[in-house]
Design a protein around this motif. Structure first.
Motif, PDB file in Angstrom:
ATOM      1  N   SER A 360      -8.392  -5.507 -18.489  1.00 19.92           N
ATOM      2  CA  SER A 360      -9.607  -4.827 -18.027  1.00 19.92           C
ATOM      3  C   SER A 360      -9.376  -4.231 -16.645  1.00 19.92           C
ATOM      4  O   SER A 360      -8.505  -4.679 -15.885  1.00 19.92           O
ATOM      5  N   ASP A 361     -10.178  -3.222 -16.321  1.00 19.73           N
ATOM      6  CA  ASP A 361     -10.120  -2.620 -14.986  1.00 19.73           C
ATOM      7  C   ASP A 361     -10.571  -3.613 -13.923  1.00 19.73           C
ATOM      8  O   ASP A 361     -10.121  -3.546 -12.772  1.00 19.73           O
ATOM      9  N   VAL A 362     -11.466  -4.516 -14.299  1.00 20.75           N
ATOM     10  CA  VAL A 362     -11.923  -5.531 -13.354  1.00 20.75           C
ATOM     11  C   VAL A 362     -10.758  -6.416 -12.927  1.00 20.75           C
ATOM     12  O   VAL A 362     -10.578  -6.713 -11.740  1.00 20.75           O
ATOM     13  N   LEU A 363      -9.949  -6.829 -13.889  1.00 21.48           N
ATOM     14  CA  LEU A 363      -8.805  -7.678 -13.580  1.00 21.48           C
ATOM     15  C   LEU A 363      -7.762  -6.907 -12.763  1.00 21.48           C
ATOM     16  O   LEU A 363      -7.174  -7.452 -11.807  1.00 21.48           O
ATOM     17  N   MET A 364      -7.526  -5.650 -13.094  1.00 20.01           N
ATOM     18  CA  MET A 364      -6.596  -4.840 -12.317  1.00 20.01           C
ATOM     19  C   MET A 364      -7.092  -4.689 -10.883  1.00 20.01           C
ATOM     20  O   MET A 364      -6.314  -4.740  -9.925  1.00 20.01           O
ATOM     21  N   ALA A 365      -8.415  -4.516 -10.740  1.00 18.71           N
ATOM     22  CA  ALA A 365      -8.982  -4.388  -9.395  1.00 18.71           C
ATOM     23  C   ALA A 365      -8.781  -5.670  -8.599  1.00 18.71           C
ATOM     24  O   ALA A 365      -8.456  -5.627  -7.409  1.00 18.71           O
ATOM     25  N   ARG A 366      -8.969  -6.812  -9.232  1.00 19.89           N
ATOM     26  CA  ARG A 366      -8.764  -8.080  -8.528  1.00 19.89           C
ATOM     27  C   ARG A 366      -7.328  -8.220  -8.033  1.00 19.89           C
ATOM     28  O   ARG A 366      -7.083  -8.670  -6.904  1.00 19.89           O
ATOM     29  N   VAL A 367      -6.384  -7.835  -8.878  1.00 20.22           N
ATOM     30  CA  VAL A 367      -4.982  -7.936  -8.473  1.00 20.22           C
ATOM     31  C   VAL A 367      -4.673  -6.926  -7.369  1.00 20.22           C
ATOM     32  O   VAL A 367      -3.962  -7.237  -6.408  1.00 20.22           O
ATOM     33  N   ASN A 368      -5.209  -5.714  -7.484  1.00 19.35           N
ATOM     34  CA  ASN A 368      -5.005  -4.713  -6.422  1.00 19.35           C
ATOM     35  C   ASN A 368      -5.480  -5.236  -5.075  1.00 19.35           C
ATOM     36  O   ASN A 368      -4.822  -5.051  -4.038  1.00 19.35           O
ATOM     37  N   ILE A 369      -6.655  -5.866  -5.070  1.00 17.46           N
ATOM     38  CA  ILE A 369      -7.202  -6.406  -3.822  1.00 17.46           C
ATOM     39  C   ILE A 369      -6.297  -7.503  -3.280  1.00 17.46           C
ATOM     40  O   ILE A 369      -6.034  -7.577  -2.082  1.00 17.46           O
ATOM     41  N   ALA A 370      -5.802  -8.360  -4.169  1.00 15.10           N
ATOM     42  CA  ALA A 370      -4.897  -9.425  -3.731  1.00 15.10           C
ATOM     43  C   ALA A 370      -3.616  -8.857  -3.139  1.00 15.10           C
ATOM     44  O   ALA A 370      -3.095  -9.369  -2.124  1.00 15.10           O
ATOM     45  N   VAL A 371      -3.089  -7.794  -3.745  1.00 10.71           N
ATOM     46  CA  VAL A 371      -1.889  -7.148  -3.208  1.00 10.71           C
ATOM     47  C   VAL A 371      -2.174  -6.567  -1.829  1.00 10.71           C
ATOM     48  O   VAL A 371      -1.378  -6.710  -0.887  1.00 10.71           O
ATOM     49  N   THR A 372      -3.330  -5.909  -1.680  1.00  9.34           N
ATOM     50  CA  THR A 372      -3.682  -5.304  -0.392  1.00  9.34           C
ATOM     51  C   THR A 372      -3.835  -6.370   0.680  1.00  9.34           C
ATOM     52  O   THR A 372      -3.410  -6.179   1.831  1.00  9.34           O
ATOM     53  N   ARG A 373      -4.432  -7.508   0.332  1.00 13.29           N
ATOM     54  CA  ARG A 373      -4.565  -8.595   1.312  1.00 13.29           C
ATOM     55  C   ARG A 373      -3.191  -9.049   1.816  1.00 13.29           C
ATOM     56  O   ARG A 373      -3.005  -9.303   3.010  1.00 13.29           O
ATOM     57  N   ILE A 374      -2.234  -9.127   0.915  1.00 11.96           N
ATOM     58  CA  ILE A 374      -0.885  -9.555   1.312  1.00 11.96           C
ATOM     59  C   ILE A 374      -0.236  -8.516   2.224  1.00 11.96           C
ATOM     60  O   ILE A 374       0.318  -8.850   3.273  1.00 11.96           O
TER      61      ILE A 374
END
Length: 549
Positions: A360-374
């Motif tokens: 889902s796009d929701v799950l992709m968005a969650r991972v994108n945010i986690a990558v950006t935080r790192i």
């Protein structure tokens, strides 16, 4: 050319070289090097000449010498003779191009004002000849018990410390905060500190009134033509109450600056009224700004550009990301934008992540945010990007989302291909950063990469909070229900929680992305909302006008 470079080497080893010899070497190089780019050797010779007080006349070198002569320096000031930080001022209002320190420039401005006052008093027919021109009483003589007492030296120091804390978000976003603030005092209004803050060619006027407890961010207006290459970073003034102590006022300033787009990279267009050659000048100036830091490390700018364009992988990034999708992005170092650039072009694009798109796009968005935080944790405006730490974090099998779900489990069998391709992309950037580009040019390229239309709706940008507020306001104005539990808690609670969107429930994040109840003609979610488009500033190069002397 060999003789000219020999002169430069002598000067850089400490030998005292007469200004006439330096100028001759500079002029020899000028006949061989395209002036629109400006060879790094010419720039270094120009820097040395500024140090000896040699400044071209406005029409010298076809009137374009400012392309490679330094805008700033640290040398003896023309007027006071003291070694200080200098700024170049243009030939306007009868002045020559000159390099002055802040104190002498302030004295020059004051002299101009005094001359104007005298002329007004002499020629104004309504000015009574028997009445002397009014003057301000010295601030220290304010009557006891009336007005504001004049600040002491310690008071002024405390104002500056407070102001710099208030502007911390702008400093992190790449603004050059001034070493010295201009000051004023009025017994009725109190103290005032003001200056123009710069990020590249973009200007922003700041005024702080500690007694009135306000901070104003104002459009920059180059009234006197001192900054011919400049543009304003604001169209309208923003006044921010800063009465609360501690972090509350700092947060308020950061929020206002973020909403205005000042914490993100600047998007700038060329004025419609500019002549045809302005676009070419804009492109060349942008190229110099991107690659001059890299050229200063090891290679003349022309040689560096040849090496970069001959690299197929790097040239593809320059053509697509820097030249097309990010073609209007100013070449400044903005750490949060650079972090988004790494997330966009070393994780989401050019890797196997898209091939193994999550369910889902929701799950992709969650991972994108986690990558950006790192990536945010490993981007420094001075030291550059810590590619190895980012790689170790993004390929760690224990790396998990806030709810504890390991990212590796989301990709299943595709995780090994994801980590291999992400590692390859990060290693490639690390190599070019260390061997060719250097940290500053790499940060600029990543800041541009994190400021394209591809990342306009991503968390991590300075406008995120204001984008979410606009979206929620539109939804509530259209009568759309908020997702649970915010249908009970209200829009304020939803807006606050969206500062960490990876921690809200999947239905809430899904609502934010697409507003599922809006219908075809209803308000748009994050994916399509017009508020995600960044503000665009205007570059109006008056020095390119046909009637420019």
């Amino acid at each position: 050319m060999a003789a000219a470079l020999g002169v430069l080497r002598r000067a850089e080893t400490g030998e005292i070289v007469p200004s006439a010899v330096l100028l001759a070497a500079h002029d020899l190089l000028h006949t061989q090097v395209p002036p629109q780019l400006g060879d790094s050797s010419m720039r270094r010779l120009a820097q040395l000449l500024v140090g000896q007080g040699v400044v071209p006349k406005p029409g010298d070198y076809d009137g374009r010498w400012w392309l490679w002569w330094p805008k700033n320096g640290r040398d003896p000031c023309r007027d006071c003779g003291k070694t200080r930080s200098l700024t170049r001022y243009s030939a306007r209002l009868g002045n020559d191009y000159r390099y002055l320190c802040a104190r002498c420039r302030a004295a020059e401005r004051q002299h101009i004002v005094q001359q104007a006052d005298r002329l007004l008093h002499v020629h104004d027919p309504h000015q009574p000849t028997s009445t002397p021109a009014p003057t301000l009483a010295p601030p220290a003589e304010a009557p006891t018990g009336r007005g504001v007492p004049a600040p002491s030296g310690r008071d002024w120091e405390s104002y500056v410390i407070r102001l710099e804390k208030l502007l911390a978000a702008l400093g992190w976003a790449g603004f050059d905060l001034p070493e010295r603030w201009d000051t004023d005092f009025d017994p009725q209004e109190g103290a005032s500190l003001f200056a123009t803050c710069w990020r590249g060619d973009g200007g922003l006027d700041v005024q702080y009134n500690p007694h009135q407890q306000t901070l104003a961010l104002q459009p920059f207006d180059d009234v006197c033509g001192d900054w011919p290459e400049s543009y304003s970073l604001l169209d309208d003034s923003i006044e921010i109450p800063v009465a609360p102590s501690g972090e509350q006022a700092v947060t308020a300033v950061a929020a206002a600056a973020g909403q205005a787009g000042l914490l993100d990279a600047t998007h700038v267009r060329i004025a419609d009224s500019a002549p045809a050659e302005a676009r070419q000048e804009f492109i060349l100036r942008r190229i110099r700004r991107i690659f001059q830091p890299a050229a200063d490390r090891q290679l003349p700018l022309g040689d560096l550009l040849r090496e970069v364009t001959e690299n197929q992988w790097l040239n593809a990034y320059l053509e697509w990301v820097v030249g097309m999708t990010g073609g209007d992005v100013a070449p400044d170092i903005v750490p949060d934008a650079a972090a988004l650039g790494v997330a966009a072009w070393c994780w989401r694009n050019n890797t196997a992540v898209e091939k193994h798109h999550l369910e889902s796009d929701v799950l992709m968005a969650r991972v994108n945010i986690a990558v950006t935080r790192i990536t945010q944790q490993h981007v420094c405006p001075v030291e550059g990007i810590d590619w190895d730490s980012i790689k170790n974090a993004l390929t760690d099998p224990q790396w998990a989302l806030p709810d504890g779900t390991p990212v590796s489990s989301l990709f299943g069998p595709g995780w090994s291909e994801v980590t291999a391709t992400v590692t390859a992309e990060l290693d490639r950037w690390r190599h070019h950063d260390h061997e060719v580009l250097g940290p500053q040019t790499t940060l600029i390229l990543m800041s541009i990469g994190g400021s394209t239309g591809y990342t306009n709706s991503w968390w991590g940008q300075g406008r995120w909070h204001s984008i979410c507020r606009r979206l929620i306001d539109d939804a509530t104005a259209a009568g759309l229900p908020l997702p649970q539990p915010y249908d009970q808690r209200g829009p304020g609670a939803l807006l606050a929680d969206l500062d960490a969107p990876d921690e809200v429930s999947p239905p809430v994040l899904d609502w934010l992305i697409d507003l599922p109840d809006a219908g075809v003609h209803g308000p748009r979610g994050l994916r399509m909302h017009h508020a995600t488009r960044p503000p665009q500033r205007c570059w109006d190069p008056h020095w390119l006008a046909d009637d420019n002397p």
